[in-house]
Scaffold this active site. Structure first.
Site, PDB file in Angstrom:
ATOM      1  N   SER A  66       0.935  -1.370   0.046  1.00  0.00           N
ATOM      2  CA  SER A  66       0.024  -0.055  -0.112  1.00  0.00           C
ATOM      3  C   SER A  66       0.829   1.337  -0.019  1.00  0.00           C
ATOM      4  CB  SER A  66      -0.999  -0.053   1.099  1.00  0.00           C
ATOM      5  OG  SER A  66      -0.159   0.147   2.574  1.00  0.00           O
ATOM      6  N   THR A  68       3.699   1.823  -1.693  1.00  0.00           N
ATOM      7  CA  THR A  68       4.273   2.012  -2.931  1.00  0.00           C
ATOM      8  C   THR A  68       3.221   1.783  -4.104  1.00  0.00           C
ATOM      9  OG1 THR A  68       4.945  -0.271  -2.816  1.00  0.00           O
ATOM     10  CG2 THR A  68       6.481   1.390  -2.023  1.00  0.00           C
ATOM     11  N   SER A  69       2.079   1.950  -3.904  1.00  0.00           N
ATOM     12  CA  SER A  69       1.094   1.736  -4.896  1.00  0.00           C
ATOM     13  C   SER A  69       0.217   2.973  -5.063  1.00  0.00           C
ATOM     14  CB  SER A  69       0.326   0.501  -4.713  1.00  0.00           C
ATOM     15  OG  SER A  69      -0.693   0.370  -5.627  1.00  0.00           O
ATOM     16  N   LYS A  70       0.779   3.920  -5.225  1.00  0.00           N
ATOM     17  CA  LYS A  70       0.206   5.348  -5.119  1.00  0.00           C
ATOM     18  C   LYS A  70       0.528   6.217  -6.394  1.00  0.00           C
ATOM     19  CE  LYS A  70       1.162   5.549   0.074  1.00  0.00           C
ATOM     20  NZ  LYS A  70      -0.293   5.610   0.608  1.00  0.00           N
ATOM     21  N   CYS A 104      -2.450  11.226   1.250  1.00  0.00           N
ATOM     22  CA  CYS A 104      -1.175  10.548   1.566  1.00  0.00           C
ATOM     23  C   CYS A 104      -0.558  11.523   2.242  1.00  0.00           C
ATOM     24  CB  CYS A 104      -0.705   9.938   0.703  1.00  0.00           C
ATOM     25  SG  CYS A 104       0.941   9.130   1.252  1.00  0.00           S
ATOM     26  N   LYS A 274      -8.918   4.536   8.322  1.00  0.00           N
ATOM     27  CA  LYS A 274      -7.870   3.595   8.983  1.00  0.00           C
ATOM     28  C   LYS A 274      -8.067   3.061  10.329  1.00  0.00           C
ATOM     29  CE  LYS A 274      -4.988   4.927   5.458  1.00  0.00           C
ATOM     30  NZ  LYS A 274      -5.084   4.045   4.465  1.00  0.00           N
ATOM     31  N   MET A 314       1.330   5.837   8.333  1.00  0.00           N
ATOM     32  CA  MET A 314       0.963   6.667   7.264  1.00  0.00           C
ATOM     33  C   MET A 314       1.060   8.186   7.837  1.00  0.00           C
ATOM     34  SD  MET A 314      -0.584   3.708   7.817  1.00  0.00           S
ATOM     35  CE  MET A 314      -2.548   4.024   8.311  1.00  0.00           C
ATOM     36  N   GLY A 315       1.369   9.132   7.017  1.00  0.00           N
ATOM     37  CA  GLY A 315       1.616  10.622   7.605  1.00  0.00           C
ATOM     38  C   GLY A 315       0.376  11.177   7.910  1.00  0.00           C
TER      39      GLY A 315
END
Length: 391
Positions: A66, A68-70, A104, A274, A314-315
């Protein structure tokens, strides 16, 4: 049979925080992808290499996680007092689905650098040396973010000595300020409660803090769901039963937060909300083997992203952590020791992260004016991405 040649689309592959993504200037996209819809989604799916039943994204730019699939689409801002509009697309790995429901935070740290380097920020706002403050309009959630980008001799400075757990090499520090980070209409707590009782069939009734800040997030106590908060990815991600239970928390929480009407709709909203589970500080070994001592952190947090335990944090979820910690009585605040907390340093699977927030109680309702943290970012590759022509 005649096959069409591949098309070339200008793109930049960037790391932002603990994530990677493919960045585009809106005007560089094929005409059909310059507007929201299937043309855009199909292009981004093919760029990333989804859907991939093998789960590897071998035939695309995605990295099969997740993180790196952005994808990111940027353009000169149409909003007053902003420099750039930032649209984020979370691409599913095994499904033909791009989720546009949230931001993100990690890739936000790369938005300023891309905007400056690609002429999206007025030159008068960029110092030759010093700090450029890029005013970002986050188009997914309609919020303002300030990205502090270091400049050296008229160029974005990417190298430095700032270390970020979850990233192997040091780089230049990029400070982020999330202005009025409450999601949607500004209600931090969609139920009106700092702590709720959340009914989840697999667990019974859980105490939960459900907050809209940075990204809608459901916090539960680790002990209530059978964990310690020191877990690493392999402890969770190889257990299909555990993943299903955590997804059930997310689905039922989404309904209670008013994000969806029925739990069946959760599958079409994978990026948000989340789920994070928390605990008081304990000493543990991070995924790198580094010891994280309980004396150096305020609390433990583990967060789920796109159905898997995130390798770091996650930021946007970090913004939710900092915001919730600043609000007395929330589960996050209590795990961190309670009281007035303007900043917390929390332990995640890759190490630690410090995040701060400014919270005030007005007319009986909590409001957060700003949340802040530091990340780093750099360009990994730039040029064109090649994709077979899609409809």
């Amino acid at each position: 049979m005649t096959f069409k040649p591949q098309i070339k689309v200008p793109a930049t592959y960037m790391r932002g925080g603990t994530s990677k993504g493919v960045f585009f200037n809106l005007s560089d996209l094929p005409e059909a992808a310059q507007v929201a819809g299937s043309g855009r989604d199909n292009l981004l799916l093919r760029v990333i290499g989804s859907p991939d039943p093998y789960g590897k994204q071998t035939d695309g730019m995605g990295g099969a996680t997740s993180s790196t699939s952005k994808t990111v689409i940027l353009s000169k801002s149409e909003q007053a007092d902003h420099d750039v509009d930032y649209l984020f697309g979370q691409v599913a790995i095994d499904k033909a689905f791009v989720d546009w429901s949230g931001n993100c935070g990690n890739l936000t740290s790369a938005v300023g650098a891309f905007a400056i380097s690609n002429g999206l920020v007025d030159a008068s706002r960029i110092p030759e040396n010093g700090m450029a403050i890029v005013r970002v309009w986050q188009a997914n959630i309609k919020k303002s973010i300030l990205v502090h980008v270091p400049m050296t001799n008229g160029e974005v400075q990417e190298t430095g000595d700032f270390e970020l757990d979850g990233v192997t090499f040091p780089a230049a520090e990029v400070k982020l300020e999330f202005i009025d980070p409450a999601d949607g209409d500004g209600a931090l707590f969609p139920t009106g409660n700092v702590v709720d009782e959340l009914a989840v069939p697999e667990f019974g009734v859980l105490r939960a803090t459900m907050i809209n800040a940075g990204i809608p997030t459901i916090f539960v106590n680790a002990a209530d769901i059978g964990y310690t908060g020191t877990e690493l990815q392999d402890d969770i991600n190889n257990d299909e039963q555990a993943l299903a239970k955590l997804e059930s928390i997310r689905a039922h929480g989404a309904v209670k937060m008013g994000l969806i009407a029925h739990i069946s709709e959760a599958a079409a909203r994978q990026h948000t909300p989340k789920v994070a589970f928390i605990n008081k500080p304990m000493t543990y070994l991070a995924s790198s083997g580094k010891e994280i001592h309980s004396d150096n952190i305020n609390l433990l947090v583990r967060a789920m992203s796109m159905g898997k335990l995130h390798h770091a944090m996650m930021g946007t979820a970090a913004v939710a952590i900092g915001t919730a910690a600043a609000i007395a009585g929330s589960l996050v605040n209590l795990a961190a020791g309670g009281g007035q907390l303007s900043e917390v340093n929390f332990g995640h699977p890759s190490g630690t992260l410090t995040v701060g927030a400014q919270a005030i109680l007005q007319n009986g309702k909590w409001q957060v004016t700003k949340a802040s943290m530091s990340r780093s970012a750099r360009v990994l590759m730039e040029g064109v991405v090649r994709v077979p022509e899609v409809n």
